[in-house]
Scaffold this motif. Structure first.
Motif, PDB file in Angstrom:
ATOM      1  N   ARG A  80       0.847  -1.214   0.000  1.00 21.68           N
ATOM      2  CA  ARG A  80       0.000   0.000   0.000  1.00 21.68           C
ATOM      3  C   ARG A  80       0.872   1.250   0.000  1.00 21.68           C
ATOM      4  N   ALA A  82       3.896   1.554  -1.181  1.00 19.25           N
ATOM      5  CA  ALA A  82       4.515   1.682  -2.508  1.00 19.25           C
ATOM      6  C   ALA A  82       3.549   2.322  -3.497  1.00 19.25           C
ATOM      7  N   ILE A  83       2.273   1.956  -3.422  1.00 22.52           N
ATOM      8  CA  ILE A  83       1.255   2.542  -4.306  1.00 22.52           C
ATOM      9  C   ILE A  83       1.099   4.035  -4.010  1.00 22.52           C
ATOM     10  N   GLN A  85       3.272   6.032  -2.632  1.00 25.93           N
ATOM     11  CA  GLN A  85       4.494   6.736  -3.045  1.00 25.93           C
ATOM     12  C   GLN A  85       4.522   6.951  -4.562  1.00 25.93           C
ATOM     13  N   THR A  86       4.090   5.970  -5.322  1.00 23.90           N
ATOM     14  CA  THR A  86       4.042   6.105  -6.778  1.00 23.90           C
ATOM     15  C   THR A  86       3.040   7.189  -7.176  1.00 23.90           C
ATOM     16  N   GLU A  87       1.862   7.171  -6.550  1.00 23.59           N
ATOM     17  CA  GLU A  87       0.857   8.187  -6.840  1.00 23.59           C
ATOM     18  C   GLU A  87       1.368   9.583  -6.481  1.00 23.59           C
ATOM     19  N   TRP A  88       2.094   9.689  -5.378  1.00 28.18           N
ATOM     20  CA  TRP A  88       2.642  10.978  -4.947  1.00 28.18           C
ATOM     21  C   TRP A  88       3.679  11.484  -5.956  1.00 28.18           C
ATOM     22  N   LYS A  89       4.555  10.588  -6.416  1.00 27.75           N
ATOM     23  CA  LYS A  89       5.569  10.984  -7.402  1.00 27.75           C
ATOM     24  C   LYS A  89       4.909  11.444  -8.697  1.00 27.75           C
ATOM     25  N   ASP A  90       3.873  10.750  -9.140  1.00 26.17           N
ATOM     26  CA  ASP A  90       3.138  11.149 -10.340  1.00 26.17           C
ATOM     27  C   ASP A  90       2.512  12.533 -10.150  1.00 26.17           C
ATOM     28  N   TYR A  91       1.907  12.748  -9.000  1.00 24.94           N
ATOM     29  CA  TYR A  91       1.276  14.024  -8.678  1.00 24.94           C
ATOM     30  C   TYR A  91       2.313  15.139  -8.673  1.00 24.94           C
TER      31      TYR A  91
END
Length: 103
Positions: A80, A82-83, A85-91
């Motif tokens: 969860r 990791a998901i 963190q990925t969404e945050w980096k995309d944002y």
């Protein structure tokens, strides 16, 4: 003016802090307050939900005649995190792009 903290951002912060070390509620709250403006009464319901959803597990340790409840991240919790963190980096990438194009 304060920016409102989303539940997902708070969830990510909690999981990230606990991923680095097991923490009890008050210590976790103090760490979170170094980066987000939240109260202790905001953190505990999220901890209960994360535990119920199997992202965290708990164990008790004696401390000065009382028990402290420690929180530990589970494998599901690591996924969860990791998901999030990925969404945050995309944002962040999108925001940075907008800011660069706005100059």
């Amino acid at each position: 003016m304060a920016i409102q903290v989303s539940s997902e951002l708070l969830e990510g912060a909690i999981l990230a802090f606990i991923a680095s070390e097991d923490l009890y509620g008050y210590a976790l709250t103090k760490k979170i307050q170094t980066v987000l403006d939240v109260s202790e009464s905001t953190v505990y319901p999220v901890l209960r939900r994360l535990t119920k959803d199997d992202y965290l597990k708990t164990y008790d340790e004696p401390f000065q005649g009382r028990n402290r409840r420690y929180y530990q991240i589970t494998e599901t919790g690591k996924l969860r995190l990791a998901i999030i963190q990925t969404e945050w980096k995309d944002y962040r990438g999108k925001i940075d792009g907008v800011l660069r194009n706005h100059d």
